[in-house]
Motif scaffolding. Sequence first.
Motif, PDB file in Angstrom:
ATOM      1  N   UNK A   1       0.839  -1.210   0.000  1.00 45.44           N
ATOM      2  CA  UNK A   1       0.000   0.000   0.000  1.00 45.44           C
ATOM      3  C   UNK A   1       0.872   1.259   0.000  1.00 45.44           C
ATOM      4  N   UNK A   2       1.881   1.257   0.844  1.00 43.80           N
ATOM      5  CA  UNK A   2       2.758   2.426   0.937  1.00 43.80           C
ATOM      6  C   UNK A   2       3.531   2.625  -0.358  1.00 43.80           C
ATOM      7  N   UNK A   3       3.949   1.545  -0.967  1.00 48.99           N
ATOM      8  CA  UNK A   3       4.676   1.598  -2.250  1.00 48.99           C
ATOM      9  C   UNK A   3       3.818   2.252  -3.327  1.00 48.99           C
ATOM     10  N   UNK A   4       2.542   1.847  -3.423  1.00 51.73           N
ATOM     11  CA  UNK A   4       1.646   2.433  -4.418  1.00 51.73           C
ATOM     12  C   UNK A   4       1.465   3.933  -4.166  1.00 51.73           C
ATOM     13  N   UNK A   5       1.315   4.304  -2.900  1.00 52.94           N
ATOM     14  CA  UNK A   5       1.154   5.721  -2.562  1.00 52.94           C
ATOM     15  C   UNK A   5       2.402   6.515  -2.917  1.00 52.94           C
ATOM     16  N   UNK A   6       3.571   5.981  -2.569  1.00 55.41           N
ATOM     17  CA  UNK A   6       4.833   6.661  -2.870  1.00 55.41           C
ATOM     18  C   UNK A   6       5.022   6.823  -4.373  1.00 55.41           C
TER      19      UNK A   6
END
Length: 469
Positions: free
Chosen positions: A416-421
Amino acid sequence: MEDVAGKPAKKKVVAVVGGGLVGALNACYFAKRGFEVEVYESREDIRRAKIVRGRSINLALSHRGRQALKHVGMEEKIISKGIPMNARMIHSLSGKQSPIPYGKAGQYILSVDRANLNKELLTAAETYPNTKLNFDHKLLDWSPESGTMNFVRPDGTETEIKADLIVGCDGAFSAIRKQFLRRSRFNYSQTYIPHGYLELTMPPVRGEFVMKPNYLHIWPRNTFMMIALPNLDKTFTCTLFMPFEEFEKITTGDEVIEFFQKYFPDAIPLITADAIKRDYFRLPAQAMVSVKSSPYHIDDKCVLMGDAAHAVVPFYGQGMNAGFEDCIVFDEIMDQFNEDFSAVLPEYTRVRVPDDHAIADLAMYNYIEMRAHVNSKWFLFRKQIDNLLHFLFPRTIVPLYTMVTFTRTRYHEAVKRWHWQNKVINHGLCLCATGAVLGGSYLLIKNPPNISSISTEELWNRLLAFKTF
């Protein structure tokens, strides 16, 4: 613990089915808690076997696995027998080598030998007086209602045992999981990828490594690749990952050398042509399977861990690490619920299923990155941008590989954090590019170049040169 009569309560029996990596580590965890632990393994004791059967792809031990080993006092012993790999070393067709660091200075993964690690964990489990290892016990069937299990020995004799908790650690083709498949509302999928793998050995020369040892060497060729991991005996284990249809096209020794000359020319003198011809045809290419399932438990009687619950393809180096993390997550939940299996098992399923499904998907994605993206200038540029932003904003921007490999960030939260970043960084790059174009346009308008002295032919040649670039 004492019962109401003041007599010591009978210790609960935990049966661990599978004496591989996750099963042996689990035995240590349960034994450390004081349970009576019985490990049942269908194969002979690999510590005494002349030939160790099973998979031999080298393992990459990282933070999650190390933390699990540390909890039972095994971390230092295992890392002392591993070789640090600080970066990927990319081998181009021309033979040029380019390193891509895994993380910050001092961050590395460890190349470890699967068989040796398994032997060490079995020996560690055996040091607990409340643990018994039972080899050559093949599971025939078991009952989730009563907790009874039936095993057959090589001589045909059958044994029935009963346990308070059954822990299925018997691999991607789990016999324990078959009982789950008979029950309603059990979700299961298995996917064979169209690529197989084949192993070759790169021998030492004059007792030394023939390549730099502190790297995971990769020969990325878009639709396939070869990797090489260092071993303590100064050899490299080379693994060729390729579509089965490509393996099947190569049928003779001359054809395999021609293939290597075309795609891996710098590897031929290191492995040697004779060894390539011999080892390529020694065994057929092996298949790779990805398994997803849920739930991981049946009532308070049985739980699946490791490949039995979530087999993954090997391209993120997280199969063993995820399995080891299963052990420590279960142990943490045991603390949380005071070893009450009726509460622990459903909570373990709730917590672990989304993470294991996430790493299964990431492993599939990383194969594309390893065999193709590492050749891309955009990929290398983004890697540098990610690392720069991580250096400037270490708590806000964390590269995906760092979250997965060097922290215990939950796998699904890392995704999830990867997609946001990615969304934030890509938008930022677009804004920068737009700003640069607008700024350049403004400067050209304010200060137009003097092109009156340039001939039409020269202007056309300059345009052609720009297009070629």
